[in-house]
Scaffold this motif. Structure first.
Motif, PDB file in Angstrom:
ATOM      1  N   GLN A   1       0.848  -1.192   0.000  1.00 44.24           N
ATOM      2  CA  GLN A   1       0.000   0.000   0.000  1.00 44.24           C
ATOM      3  C   GLN A   1       0.882   1.240   0.000  1.00 44.24           C
ATOM      4  N   VAL A   2       0.481   2.242  -0.754  1.00 37.97           N
ATOM      5  CA  VAL A   2       1.201   3.497  -0.833  1.00 37.97           C
ATOM      6  C   VAL A   2       0.897   4.332   0.401  1.00 37.97           C
ATOM      7  N   GLY A  26       6.292   2.750  -1.395  1.00 37.68           N
ATOM      8  CA  GLY A  26       5.580   1.765  -2.182  1.00 37.68           C
ATOM      9  C   GLY A  26       6.214   1.613  -3.549  1.00 37.68           C
ATOM     10  N   THR A 100       0.114   5.793 -10.106  1.00 37.82           N
ATOM     11  CA  THR A 100      -0.035   4.376 -10.396  1.00 37.82           C
ATOM     12  C   THR A 100       1.040   3.611  -9.631  1.00 37.82           C
ATOM     13  N   TYR A 101       0.674   2.442  -9.123  1.00 39.34           N
ATOM     14  CA  TYR A 101       1.579   1.681  -8.285  1.00 39.34           C
ATOM     15  C   TYR A 101       1.263   0.195  -8.383  1.00 39.34           C
ATOM     16  N   TYR A 102       2.217  -0.613  -7.947  1.00 40.31           N
ATOM     17  CA  TYR A 102       2.045  -2.059  -7.933  1.00 40.31           C
ATOM     18  C   TYR A 102       1.541  -2.480  -6.559  1.00 40.31           C
ATOM     19  N   ASN A 103       0.397  -3.157  -6.524  1.00 37.59           N
ATOM     20  CA  ASN A 103      -0.221  -3.535  -5.261  1.00 37.59           C
ATOM     21  C   ASN A 103       0.125  -4.960  -4.817  1.00 37.59           C
ATOM     22  N   TYR A 107      -0.632  -3.435 -11.470  1.00 37.09           N
ATOM     23  CA  TYR A 107      -0.417  -1.999 -11.448  1.00 37.09           C
ATOM     24  C   TYR A 107      -1.785  -1.327 -11.500  1.00 37.09           C
ATOM     25  N   GLY A 110      -4.371   5.071  -8.076  1.00 42.01           N
ATOM     26  CA  GLY A 110      -5.022   5.617  -6.903  1.00 42.01           C
ATOM     27  C   GLY A 110      -4.921   7.125  -6.911  1.00 42.01           C
TER      28      GLY A 110
END
Length: 124
Positions: A1-2, A26, A100-103, A107, A110
């Motif tokens: 989580q970011v 993150g 954008t991020y890898y959870n 990808y 959020g």
């Protein structure tokens, strides 16, 4: 989580300077937009500085020429350099990000990530 973690707030005399930092943790792919809001007691929250999705910067008229927003993409960090501070700048400052991020599996995007807030007090 970011997560977004803010630092750099404090007490400063009128005319002084502070630099706020907002570090994102993150596996971040890209930052689409980011910026800073502030809120003083009894007043409406206001946007003070931002990077738009097009990479441009915007400032509230009350801070333009005194505040500068910048970022270090390698560190996933956004900064707010505040110069010539005035008592009316006193507020809690919050950073935000749309990214954008890898959870862990995908990808994803959020657009509602916020820092915890940092108090800026300008007083003699």
């Amino acid at each position: 989580q970011v997560q977004l973690v803010e630092s750099g707030g404090g007490l400063v005399q009128p005319g002084g300077s502070l630099r706020l930092s907002c570090a994102a943790s993150g596996d971040i792919l890209s930052v689409i937009a980011a910026g800073w809001y502030r809120q003083a007691p009894g007043k409406q929250r206001e946007l003070v500085a931002a990077f738009t999705s097009g990479g441009r910067t915007n400032y509230a008229p009350s801070v333009e020429g005194r505040f500068t927003i910048s970022r270090d993409n390698a560190k996933n960090t956004v900064y707010l350099q505040m110069n010539s501070l005035k008592p009316e700048d006193t507020a809690i400052y919050y950073c935000y990000a749309d990214l954008t991020y890898y959870n862990g599996a995908l990808y994803v995007r959020g657009n509602d990530f916020w820092g915890q807030g940092t108090q800026v007090t300008v007083s003699s």
